[in-house]
Design a protein around this motif. Structure first.
Motif, PDB file in Angstrom:
ATOM      1  N   GLY A   1       0.790  -0.974  -0.092  1.00 28.11           N
ATOM      2  CA  GLY A   1      -0.070  -0.035   0.070  1.00 28.11           C
ATOM      3  C   GLY A   1       0.979   1.310  -0.184  1.00 28.11           C
ATOM      4  O   GLY A   1       2.091   1.211   0.203  1.00 28.11           O
ATOM      5  N   PHE A   2       0.227   2.628  -0.111  1.00 25.56           N
ATOM      6  CA  PHE A   2       1.013   3.470  -0.114  1.00 25.56           C
ATOM      7  C   PHE A   2       1.668   3.926   1.111  1.00 25.56           C
ATOM      8  O   PHE A   2       1.226   3.987   2.087  1.00 25.56           O
ATOM      9  CB  PHE A   2       0.031   4.604  -0.492  1.00 25.56           C
ATOM     10  CG  PHE A   2       0.743   6.096  -0.656  1.00 25.56           C
ATOM     11  CD1 PHE A   2       1.765   6.368  -1.655  1.00 25.56           C
ATOM     12  CD2 PHE A   2       0.626   7.058   0.490  1.00 25.56           C
ATOM     13  CE1 PHE A   2       2.483   7.661  -1.574  1.00 25.56           C
ATOM     14  CE2 PHE A   2       1.580   8.344   0.528  1.00 25.56           C
ATOM     15  CZ  PHE A   2       2.370   8.456  -0.676  1.00 25.56           C
TER      16      PHE A   2
ATOM     17  N   LEU B   1       8.698   9.741   0.496  1.00 27.93           N
ATOM     18  CA  LEU B   1       9.359  11.015   0.986  1.00 27.93           C
ATOM     19  C   LEU B   1      10.665  10.746   1.122  1.00 27.93           C
ATOM     20  O   LEU B   1      11.879  11.707   0.730  1.00 27.93           O
ATOM     21  CB  LEU B   1       8.798  11.360   2.278  1.00 27.93           C
ATOM     22  CG  LEU B   1       7.332  12.228   2.258  1.00 27.93           C
ATOM     23  CD1 LEU B   1       7.029  12.838   3.747  1.00 27.93           C
ATOM     24  CD2 LEU B   1       7.223  13.239   1.373  1.00 27.93           C
ATOM     25  N   ALA B   2      11.233   9.644   1.820  1.00 28.84           N
ATOM     26  CA  ALA B   2      12.792   9.345   1.927  1.00 28.84           C
ATOM     27  C   ALA B   2      13.271   8.965   0.533  1.00 28.84           C
ATOM     28  O   ALA B   2      14.589   9.209   0.131  1.00 28.84           O
ATOM     29  CB  ALA B   2      12.802   7.994   2.751  1.00 28.84           C
TER      30      ALA B   2
ATOM     31  N   VAL C   1       9.163   4.423  -5.401  1.00 28.69           N
ATOM     32  CA  VAL C   1       8.794   3.705  -4.623  1.00 28.69           C
ATOM     33  C   VAL C   1       7.013   3.507  -5.080  1.00 28.69           C
ATOM     34  O   VAL C   1       6.421   4.851  -5.615  1.00 28.69           O
ATOM     35  CB  VAL C   1       8.431   4.275  -3.145  1.00 28.69           C
ATOM     36  CG1 VAL C   1       7.435   3.448  -2.207  1.00 28.69           C
ATOM     37  CG2 VAL C   1       9.838   4.370  -2.584  1.00 28.69           C
ATOM     38  N   LEU C   2       6.592   2.218  -5.228  1.00 31.67           N
ATOM     39  CA  LEU C   2       5.239   2.273  -5.842  1.00 31.67           C
ATOM     40  C   LEU C   2       4.545   1.036  -4.923  1.00 31.67           C
ATOM     41  O   LEU C   2       5.278   0.299  -4.323  1.00 31.67           O
ATOM     42  CB  LEU C   2       5.251   1.653  -7.436  1.00 31.67           C
ATOM     43  CG  LEU C   2       5.777   2.746  -8.348  1.00 31.67           C
ATOM     44  CD1 LEU C   2       5.783   2.157  -9.727  1.00 31.67           C
ATOM     45  CD2 LEU C   2       4.788   3.869  -8.406  1.00 31.67           C
ATOM     46  N   SER C   3       3.117   1.274  -5.190  1.00 35.27           N
ATOM     47  CA  SER C   3       2.407   0.171  -4.452  1.00 35.27           C
ATOM     48  C   SER C   3       2.158  -1.037  -5.355  1.00 35.27           C
ATOM     49  O   SER C   3       2.561  -0.809  -6.952  1.00 35.27           O
ATOM     50  CB  SER C   3       0.888   0.640  -4.115  1.00 35.27           C
ATOM     51  OG  SER C   3       0.282   1.109  -4.997  1.00 35.27           O
TER      52      SER C   3
ATOM     53  N   ALA D   1       3.354  -7.248  -0.811  1.00 32.71           N
ATOM     54  CA  ALA D   1       3.423  -6.807  -2.121  1.00 32.71           C
ATOM     55  C   ALA D   1       3.528  -7.814  -3.195  1.00 32.71           C
ATOM     56  O   ALA D   1       2.733  -7.736  -4.196  1.00 32.71           O
ATOM     57  CB  ALA D   1       4.592  -5.693  -2.468  1.00 32.71           C
ATOM     58  N   ILE D   2       4.326  -8.720  -2.833  1.00 29.62           N
ATOM     59  CA  ILE D   2       4.203  -9.955  -3.890  1.00 29.62           C
ATOM     60  C   ILE D   2       2.886 -10.604  -4.032  1.00 29.62           C
ATOM     61  O   ILE D   2       2.326 -10.904  -5.046  1.00 29.62           O
ATOM     62  CB  ILE D   2       5.567 -11.012  -3.589  1.00 29.62           C
ATOM     63  CG1 ILE D   2       6.635 -10.252  -3.892  1.00 29.62           C
ATOM     64  CG2 ILE D   2       5.274 -12.199  -4.266  1.00 29.62           C
ATOM     65  CD1 ILE D   2       7.020 -10.140  -5.265  1.00 29.62           C
ATOM     66  N   LYS D   3       2.378 -10.881  -2.790  1.00 29.98           N
ATOM     67  CA  LYS D   3       0.988 -11.586  -2.748  1.00 29.98           C
ATOM     68  C   LYS D   3      -0.187 -10.753  -3.425  1.00 29.98           C
ATOM     69  O   LYS D   3      -0.931 -11.270  -4.140  1.00 29.98           O
ATOM     70  CB  LYS D   3       0.841 -11.765  -1.297  1.00 29.98           C
ATOM     71  CG  LYS D   3       1.496 -12.864  -0.633  1.00 29.98           C
ATOM     72  CD  LYS D   3       0.779 -14.267  -1.270  1.00 29.98           C
ATOM     73  CE  LYS D   3       1.900 -15.328  -0.607  1.00 29.98           C
ATOM     74  NZ  LYS D   3       1.543 -16.742  -1.358  1.00 29.98           N
TER      75      LYS D   3
END
Length: 203
Positions: free
Chosen positions: A154-155, A161-162, A171-173, A194-196
Motif C-alpha cells: 500500500g502507499f 518521502l525518503a 516507490v510504488l504500491s 506486495a508480492i502476494k
C-alpha cells in the motif's frame, strides 16, 4: 514455485504461482506493451491554425482584374503574412490499443524474467522510523542495492518521502505497478505482502 525472502533473522521463502512468476519470457510482447504504455503518456497537444481557423480574411482584398496585382481571394492565405499554416499541426492521440490479456501477459513475463535473473529481491517488510533519505540509503545498502524500485502492499508516505531525492530509486504500491517501471530499474525490492498482492492482481 518459491522465492527466497531475504531477511536478517534467517532463511525463509514465499510460495508464489508459476502462472505469474514462472512463465516464458516474451520480448516481442513486452516491447509492444511498453511502447504502447509510453505512447499513451504523450500529450499530443500541439495545434496550429490553417487558413480557415485564422480570424478575418472574409472579404476579397481587391477586385479580380484591373489592379495589376496578382489575384487574391483572402488575406489569410498561407502565402501572406499573418496567414494560416499550409499543413497545420493538429492535436493528436498517440495511444495504441493493448487489451487486458496482452497487458497482464507482459507484466507476468517481466516478473518471471526478474525472478530468473535474480533481480527480484523479496523481504518480509520494509519500514523506516522517519522519512530520511539517509535512512533509506542505509536500508538499500544493507541489501547491496543502489538502483531499485521499491514495491509495497500500500502507499507508504515515509518511504515515498525518503526516496524522492534519490534519482535511481522509486516507490510504488502493488496496485500502481506498470511495465515501464518494472523494466526501468536494475532491481525490484518488494515486500512479501506486495508480492502476494501482485499475484492476486495478475492471477
Amino acid at each position: 514455485m518459491e522465492i527466497a525472502i531475504r531477511n536478517h533473522t534467517g532463511a525463509s521463502s514465499v510460495q508464489v504461482s508459476d502462472a505469474v512468476f514462472g512463465v516464458e519470457y516474451k520480448p516481442g510482447l513486452v516491447h509492444q506493451v511498453v511502447t504502447a504504455y509510453m505512447a499513451g503518456a504523450r500529450a499530443g497537444t500541439k495545434a496550429q491554425k490553417n487558413r480557415a481557423a485564422v480570424s478575418g480574411g472574409g472579404s476579397k482584398p481587391w477586385r479580380q482584374k484591373g489592379t495589376g496585382r496578382a489575384r487574391a481571394g483572402t488575406s489569410r492565405s498561407p502565402l501572406w503574412r499573418s496567414g494560416g499554416v499550409t499543413f497545420a499541426a493538429q492535436p493528436r492521440d498517440y495511444g495504441q490499443k493493448v487489451n487486458r490479456k496482452m497487458y497482464r501477459g507482459a507484466v507476468r513475463s517481466i516478473l518471471s524474467e526478474l525472478v530468473r535473473t535474480e533481480r527480484l529481491v523479496v523481504v518480509s517488510e520494509l519500514a523506516l522510523e522517519e522519512a530520511k533519505t539517509k535512512a533509506l540509503i542505509a536500508l538499500l545498502k544493507s541489501h547491496d542495492l543502489t538502483d531499485a524500485l521499491i514495491l509495497t502492499d500500500g502507499f507508504d508516505d515515509t518511504l515515498y518521502l525518503a526516496a524522492r531525492n534519490l534519482p535511481k530509486v522509486d516507490v510504488l504500491s502493488a496496485q500502481e505497478v506498470d511495465p515501464v517501471s518494472l523494466v526501468a530499474f536494475e532491481t525490484i525490492l518488494a515486500t512479501e505482502a506486495a508480492i502476494k498482492k501482485l499475484e492476486e492482481r495478475l492471477a
